[in-house]
Scaffold this motif. Structure first.
Motif, PDB file in Angstrom:
ATOM      1  N   ALA A  33      -6.374   3.710  -3.114  1.00 22.05           N
ATOM      2  CA  ALA A  33      -6.096   2.537  -2.272  1.00 22.05           C
ATOM      3  C   ALA A  33      -7.379   2.001  -1.652  1.00 22.05           C
ATOM      4  N   ASP A  34      -8.233   2.895  -1.163  1.00 18.87           N
ATOM      5  CA  ASP A  34      -9.498   2.466  -0.556  1.00 18.87           C
ATOM      6  C   ASP A  34     -10.383   1.766  -1.583  1.00 18.87           C
ATOM      7  N   PHE A  71      -0.385   1.595  -4.421  1.00 20.63           N
ATOM      8  CA  PHE A  71       0.161   0.240  -4.408  1.00 20.63           C
ATOM      9  C   PHE A  71       1.061   0.022  -3.199  1.00 20.63           C
ATOM     10  N   ARG A  72       1.920   1.012  -2.898  1.00 15.10           N
ATOM     11  CA  ARG A  72       2.840   0.875  -1.763  1.00 15.10           C
ATOM     12  C   ARG A  72       2.062   0.798  -0.445  1.00 15.10           C
ATOM     13  N   TRP A  79      -2.319  -6.326   1.139  1.00 17.37           N
ATOM     14  CA  TRP A  79      -3.320  -6.538   0.091  1.00 17.37           C
ATOM     15  C   TRP A  79      -2.683  -6.768  -1.280  1.00 17.37           C
ATOM     16  N   VAL A  80      -1.526  -6.200  -1.506  1.00 18.19           N
ATOM     17  CA  VAL A  80      -0.888  -6.204  -2.821  1.00 18.19           C
ATOM     18  C   VAL A  80       0.545  -6.701  -2.684  1.00 18.19           C
ATOM     19  N   THR A  81       1.001  -7.447  -3.678  1.00 21.46           N
ATOM     20  CA  THR A  81       2.387  -7.896  -3.750  1.00 21.46           C
ATOM     21  C   THR A  81       3.050  -7.202  -4.932  1.00 21.46           C
ATOM     22  N   ARG A  86       7.922  -7.366 -12.517  1.00 28.29           N
ATOM     23  CA  ARG A  86       6.628  -8.025 -12.738  1.00 28.29           C
ATOM     24  C   ARG A  86       5.461  -7.126 -12.353  1.00 28.29           C
ATOM     25  N   GLY A  87       5.731  -6.111 -11.556  1.00 31.32           N
ATOM     26  CA  GLY A  87       4.691  -5.176 -11.173  1.00 31.32           C
ATOM     27  C   GLY A  87       3.871  -5.649  -9.990  1.00 31.32           C
TER      28      GLY A  87
END
Length: 259
Positions: A33-34, A71-72, A79-81, A86-87
């Motif tokens: 994640a970092d 990702f979670r 930062w992430v959707t 679709r991922g």
């Protein structure tokens, strides 16, 4: 630590555990994640770019599980959707989100500096001064973001409010890539450095009202600046897109007329 995350399908191996310093106490998912967060901040991963779970797992030589956990974590930080079927993808930059982050920071940090003020000592003020100078003299935008956070946190640390500090830290991390937009022009960094000096001077003078006012004003102004920048960029992109559609429609109409 390098954070060159290769886009999906790229031939470069990018960052892996073999070429990065990995602390045993740090969880694998947190490490990933970092690294991804740093790549987003530095522009190696662009807004809207897909994040391929399998490719990232191969890149770090791990299973898919810690990548999903990373990702979670990044999704919870904005930062992430992640969308069903679709991922994951790098979150798009939002003018409204940027402004809101700085509005929240203004509230939290004016509270924190008010609590911290009476607990500062000559030693803690000297430490804040050292961090301020380190930020002023930092030419690398990526490192300036780090120095900026270190300076701000040094202003509030004597408050001894761990949960408040944690919330402020979360907002700093969510605002990192937006702050990079402000640093695109040196005049904005110079203005920010001058505002930092004024805040520290108010703190040293034990002027609680002035310190809180300056912190809030500094952060709200930054939020408004970034909001205008992104809103103008989005409006320009929309205008360009509309013009392209009109030209394409005109060409289609012209071909049909000739037939």
């Amino acid at each position: 630590m390098p954070t060159d995350i290769s886009p999906a399908g790229a031939s470069s191996p990018g960052l892996s555990f073999r070429d990065a310093q990995f602390e045993p106490r740090q969880s694998t998912s947190r490490f990933i994640a970092d690294a991804l967060r740093s790549a987003i901040v530095e522009g190696s991963l662009l807004p809207g770019e897909p994040l391929r779970q399998d490719a990232i797992a191969r890149q770090f030589s791990v299973s898919a599980i810690p990548v999903r956990e990373a990702f979670r974590q990044l999704e919870s930080e904005g930062w992430v959707t992640i969308e069903p079927n679709r991922g994951a993808a790098v979150s798009l930059q939002s003018a409204d989100e940027a402004r809101e982050i700085y509005e929240i920071r203004a509230s939290l940090e004016s509270l924190a500096i008010g609590i911290a003020l009476e607990h500062h000592t000559p030693e803690t003020l000297a430490d804040a001064q050292r961090l301020l100078e380190a930020a002023e003299n930092e030419p690398d935008p990526a490192l300036y973001v780090v120095r900026n956070e270190q300076f701000h946190m040094s202003l509030y640390a004597p408050a001894d409010r761990p949960r408040l500090m944690e919330m402020i830290g979360q907002m700093h991390r969510r605002g990192e890539r937006y702050l990079r937009l402000k640093l695109g022009l040196p005049i904005h960094k110079d203005a920010s450095d001058a505002e930092h000096r004024a805040i520290l001077a108010a703190l040293a003078a034990r002027d609680i009202q002035q310190a809180q006012t300056l912190v809030a004003r500094h952060l709200l102004a930054t939020g408004e600046l970034i909001h205008r920048f992104l809103a103008d960029a989005q409006a320009l992109a929309q205008t360009t897109h509309t013009k392209k559609k009109r030209r394409a429609s005109s060409r289609t109409t012209s071909r049909q007329a000739k037939q």
